[in-house]
Design a protein around this motif. Structure first.
Motif, mmCIF file in Angstrom:
data_model
loop_
_atom_site.group_PDB
_atom_site.id
_atom_site.type_symbol
_atom_site.label_atom_id
_atom_site.label_comp_id
_atom_site.label_asym_id
_atom_site.label_seq_id
_atom_site.Cartn_x
_atom_site.Cartn_y
_atom_site.Cartn_z
ATOM 1 N N LYS A 111 97.277 -1.630 71.793
ATOM 2 C CA LYS A 111 96.398 -0.408 71.786
ATOM 3 C C LYS A 111 96.992 0.593 71.822
ATOM 4 O O LYS A 111 98.511 0.874 72.182
ATOM 5 C CB LYS A 111 95.777 -0.625 73.593
ATOM 6 C CG LYS A 111 95.436 0.539 73.687
ATOM 7 C CD LYS A 111 94.216 0.079 75.493
ATOM 8 C CE LYS A 111 95.299 0.410 75.851
ATOM 9 N NZ LYS A 111 95.712 2.009 76.184
ATOM 10 N N PRO A 112 96.781 1.691 70.784
ATOM 11 C CA PRO A 112 97.034 3.033 70.867
ATOM 12 C C PRO A 112 97.808 3.723 72.649
ATOM 13 O O PRO A 112 96.629 3.035 73.100
ATOM 14 C CB PRO A 112 96.411 3.714 69.882
ATOM 15 C CG PRO A 112 95.619 2.306 68.972
ATOM 16 C CD PRO A 112 95.182 1.260 70.070
ATOM 17 N N ALA A 113 98.032 4.295 72.675
ATOM 18 C CA ALA A 113 98.635 5.178 74.344
ATOM 19 C C ALA A 113 97.805 5.857 74.368
ATOM 20 O O ALA A 113 96.972 6.329 75.836
ATOM 21 C CB ALA A 113 99.919 5.375 74.240
ATOM 22 N N ALA A 114 97.356 6.286 73.253
ATOM 23 C CA ALA A 114 95.884 7.763 73.873
ATOM 24 C C ALA A 114 94.816 7.436 73.596
ATOM 25 O O ALA A 114 94.506 8.000 73.973
ATOM 26 C CB ALA A 114 96.368 8.013 72.171
ATOM 27 N N LEU A 115 95.196 5.480 73.594
ATOM 28 C CA LEU A 115 93.265 4.838 73.260
ATOM 29 C C LEU A 115 93.054 4.569 75.360
ATOM 30 O O LEU A 115 93.993 3.907 74.968
ATOM 31 C CB LEU A 115 93.340 4.416 72.644
ATOM 32 C CG LEU A 115 91.335 4.058 72.169
ATOM 33 C CD1 LEU A 115 91.210 5.481 72.408
ATOM 34 C CD2 LEU A 115 91.938 3.206 71.142
ATOM 35 N N GLY A 116 92.140 4.685 76.162
ATOM 36 C CA GLY A 116 91.996 4.742 76.713
ATOM 37 C C GLY A 116 91.139 2.786 76.881
ATOM 38 O O GLY A 116 91.073 3.020 76.034
ATOM 39 N N PHE A 117 91.249 2.392 77.567
ATOM 40 C CA PHE A 117 90.743 0.728 78.004
ATOM 41 C C PHE A 117 89.355 0.918 77.273
ATOM 42 O O PHE A 117 88.799 -0.032 76.812
ATOM 43 C CB PHE A 117 91.162 0.033 78.987
ATOM 44 C CG PHE A 117 92.333 -0.187 79.268
ATOM 45 C CD1 PHE A 117 93.152 -1.450 78.412
ATOM 46 C CD2 PHE A 117 93.242 0.025 80.157
ATOM 47 C CE1 PHE A 117 94.756 -1.384 78.549
ATOM 48 C CE2 PHE A 117 94.241 -0.241 80.198
ATOM 49 C CZ PHE A 117 94.953 -1.076 79.682
ATOM 50 N N PRO A 118 88.654 1.894 78.360
ATOM 51 C CA PRO A 118 86.393 1.243 77.771
ATOM 52 C C PRO A 118 87.010 1.781 76.429
ATOM 53 O O PRO A 118 85.788 1.597 75.638
ATOM 54 C CB PRO A 118 86.086 2.911 78.838
ATOM 55 C CG PRO A 118 87.324 2.489 80.172
ATOM 56 C CD PRO A 118 88.390 2.241 79.430
ATOM 57 N N GLU A 119 87.495 2.810 76.018
ATOM 58 C CA GLU A 119 86.782 2.986 74.538
ATOM 59 C C GLU A 119 87.690 2.526 73.746
ATOM 60 O O GLU A 119 87.079 1.666 72.636
ATOM 61 C CB GLU A 119 88.301 4.729 73.993
ATOM 62 C CG GLU A 119 87.450 5.599 74.392
ATOM 63 C CD GLU A 119 87.708 6.057 76.601
ATOM 64 O OE1 GLU A 119 87.245 6.717 76.863
ATOM 65 O OE2 GLU A 119 88.461 5.265 76.579
ATOM 66 N N ALA A 120 89.232 1.591 73.550
ATOM 67 C CA ALA A 120 89.535 0.624 72.882
ATOM 68 C C ALA A 120 88.350 -0.609 72.833
ATOM 69 O O ALA A 120 88.603 -1.302 71.905
ATOM 70 C CB ALA A 120 91.065 0.094 73.743
ATOM 71 N N ALA A 121 88.107 -0.873 73.761
ATOM 72 C CA ALA A 121 87.038 -1.702 73.620
ATOM 73 C C ALA A 121 85.701 -1.877 73.613
ATOM 74 O O ALA A 121 85.731 -3.168 72.957
ATOM 75 C CB ALA A 121 87.047 -2.127 75.768
ATOM 76 N N ASN A 122 85.975 -0.386 73.078
ATOM 77 C CA ASN A 122 84.344 0.056 72.225
ATOM 78 C C ASN A 122 84.571 -0.011 70.872
ATOM 79 O O ASN A 122 83.760 0.307 70.546
ATOM 80 C CB ASN A 122 83.679 0.805 73.169
ATOM 81 C CG ASN A 122 82.695 0.256 74.438
ATOM 82 O OD1 ASN A 122 81.659 -1.060 74.061
ATOM 83 N ND2 ASN A 122 83.146 0.414 75.507
ATOM 84 N N LEU A 123 85.629 -0.051 69.633
ATOM 85 C CA LEU A 123 85.846 0.733 68.919
ATOM 86 C C LEU A 123 85.765 0.018 67.546
ATOM 87 O O LEU A 123 85.229 0.289 67.801
ATOM 88 C CB LEU A 123 87.456 0.442 68.740
ATOM 89 C CG LEU A 123 88.461 1.745 67.625
ATOM 90 C CD1 LEU A 123 87.854 2.532 67.221
ATOM 91 C CD2 LEU A 123 89.852 1.847 67.536
ATOM 92 N N LEU A 124 86.360 -1.434 67.541
ATOM 93 C CA LEU A 124 85.826 -1.983 66.397
ATOM 94 C C LEU A 124 84.519 -2.678 65.949
ATOM 95 O O LEU A 124 84.260 -3.093 65.072
ATOM 96 C CB LEU A 124 87.107 -3.300 66.300
ATOM 97 C CG LEU A 124 88.959 -2.705 66.390
ATOM 98 C CD1 LEU A 124 89.307 -4.036 67.045
ATOM 99 C CD2 LEU A 124 88.569 -2.143 65.515
ATOM 100 N N LEU A 125 83.855 -2.673 66.909
ATOM 101 C CA LEU A 125 82.398 -3.746 66.258
ATOM 102 C C LEU A 125 81.881 -2.763 65.908
ATOM 103 O O LEU A 125 81.350 -2.860 64.513
ATOM 104 C CB LEU A 125 81.800 -4.285 67.474
ATOM 105 C CG LEU A 125 80.650 -5.276 67.262
ATOM 106 C CD1 LEU A 125 80.012 -6.293 68.135
ATOM 107 C CD2 LEU A 125 79.472 -4.414 66.889
#
Length: 315
Positions: A111-125
Motif C-alpha cells: 500500500k502506498p504510504a500516501a493512501l489511507g486504508f479506506p481509500e486503498a480498500a476501494n481502489l482496484l475494483l
C-alpha cells in the motif's frame, strides 16, 4: 476467531450475517491480513441474490487494505517482498468483509504510504473496471468520450484515467453532482429528457466513444445515436441491450477481462500513490454495521465510496 460477513441464503441485505470463523494459517503462496478497511461495491452483494445453493454460505467482499500478520513459507506478495507489519491492499479476494483474512499472495500489493486504508480498500475494483472499459473501446488521447454515470465510483476512476490519456470527456450526472465531474476533469451534462441534444451542443464535432456505467435505456439509446462505430460503445450494466444491439458488455468474470484487470493492478496502485488517481470516500462504518452500510450503498446516492472498518476485537 475473527468476525466475517456471509450470506447463508440468497436475498438482499437482510440475509447477511456476521459470524465467527477460524482463519487458516497461511500456506506457501498465501498471507494473512489484519483488515483495517474493507471496500464496498455493488458487486459484493449482487451475487448473493440468486445462484447455486451449493455455493452457500457466500463470503462477502472483494477488496481490502490492512497489515500483514503472517506470511506463508517462501512467499512474496505480488509487488515483491512482504513482511509481518507491512501495509498492503488486496484484490480480488473472497470474504473481505472480515477482521482478518488469509488470501493468495499473488493478489496482495504494498500500500502506498500516501493512501489511507479506506481509500486503498476501494481502489482496484472500480479502477480495474474503468481501465477495462478503456481497453475494449481502444480510447486514445484524440478521442472525445461520453461517460454515463460519471460521478459514480467507476465513472470517477474513468474521468481520471481518461485525463491521463489526454482525452476530452463529457460526463453525465445529476445537477447536484456536476462539480464532482468537473473536479476530476470531465465536462458535466445533466441526464434526463433531451440528453442527446445537450451532448451534441456540448460536443458539436461528435462523440467517438461511449462508456456506460449505469445501464439505463437512456444511456444506451444516446450512445447508439451518437457513436457510429458500435465496437466503441461499452457497458458494465446493460448486458441484454449489448447482446441485442451489437456493442460490448464487460464483466469481471469474463476470462479476458479478468486477466486484463489483474494485469493493471500495480499500475493503478502506482497512480494512486503519486496522487494521480483519487478515491473519494464518503463514509466509513464499523464492520458490525455492514447491513446499514449496504443500505446506503444500494440507495444509489452514497456520495462516494464506503468502507467497513473492523475494530481490534473483530480480529
Amino acid at each position: 476467531m475473527t468476525k466475517h460477513w456471509v450470506a447463508p441464503r440468497f436475498g438482499g441485505s437482510e440475509v447477511l450475517e456476521e459470524t465467527d470463523t477460524e482463519v487458516a494459517a497461511p500456506a506457501p503462496g498465501e498471507v494473512t491480513i489484519d483488515v483495517r478497511a474493507a471496500g464496498m461495491n455493488p458487486a459484493d452483494t449482487k451475487h448473493t441474490r440468486q445462484g447455486d445453493p451449493a455455493d452457500l454460505p457466500i463470503p462477502i467482499g472483494y477488496e481490502v487494505a490492512g497489515v500483514l500478520s503472517a506470511v506463508g513459507p517462501d512467499t512474496e506478495i505480488a509487488s515483491g517482498g512482504g513482511e509481518v507489519g507491512d501495509e498492503v491492499l488486496a484484490f480480488r479476494v473472497a470474504g473481505g468483509w472480515a477482521g482478518r483474512i488469509t488470501v493468495p499472495a499473488a493478489d496482495v500489493f504494498a500500500k502506498p504510504a500516501a493512501l489511507g486504508f479506506p481509500e486503498a480498500a476501494n481502489l482496484l475494483l472500480a479502477g480495474t473496471t474503468a481501465a477495462d472499459l478503456i481497453r475494449v473501446t481502444r480510447v486514445s488521447g484524440e478521442d472525445t468520450v461520453l461517460v454515463h454515470g460519471a460521478s459514480g465510483a467507476v465513472g470517477v476512476s474513468l474521468l481520471q484515467q481518461l485525463r491521463q490519456l489526454g482525452s476530452r470527456v463529457v460526463g453525465t450526472a445529476s445537477a447536484s453532482n456536476a462539480d464532482t465531474v468537473r473536479r476530476f476533469g470531465g465536462e458535466p451534462v445533466e441526464y434526463g429528457d433531451g440528453l442527446e441534444a445537450r451532448v451534441r451542443d456540448l460536443a458539436p464535432s461528435g462523440i467517438d466513444v461511449a462508456l456506460d456505467c449505469v445501464g439505463s435505456d437512456e444511456a444506451v439509446d444516446v450512445s447508439l445515436a451518437l457513436v457510429a462505430d458500435r465496437s466503441r460503445i461499452a457497458t458494465i450494466a446493460a448486458f441484454q441491450r449489448a447482446g441485442a444491439e451489437g456493442f460490448t458488455a464487460i464483466g469481471g468474470t469474463q476470462p479476458e477481462s479478468a486477466a486484463f484487470r489483474d494485469s493493471v493492478r500495480q499500475r493503478l496502485i502506482d497512480l494512486a500513490g503519486w496522487g494521480d488517481l483519487v478515491v473519494p470516500v464518503a463514509r466509513t462504518f464499523p464492520l458490525a454495521e455492514a447491513r446499514a452500510a449496504v443500505e446506503l450503498l444500494e440507495s444509489g446516492h452514497p456520495g462516494g465510496k464506503i468502507a467497513l472498518v473492523p475494530e481490534a476485537d473483530d480480529r
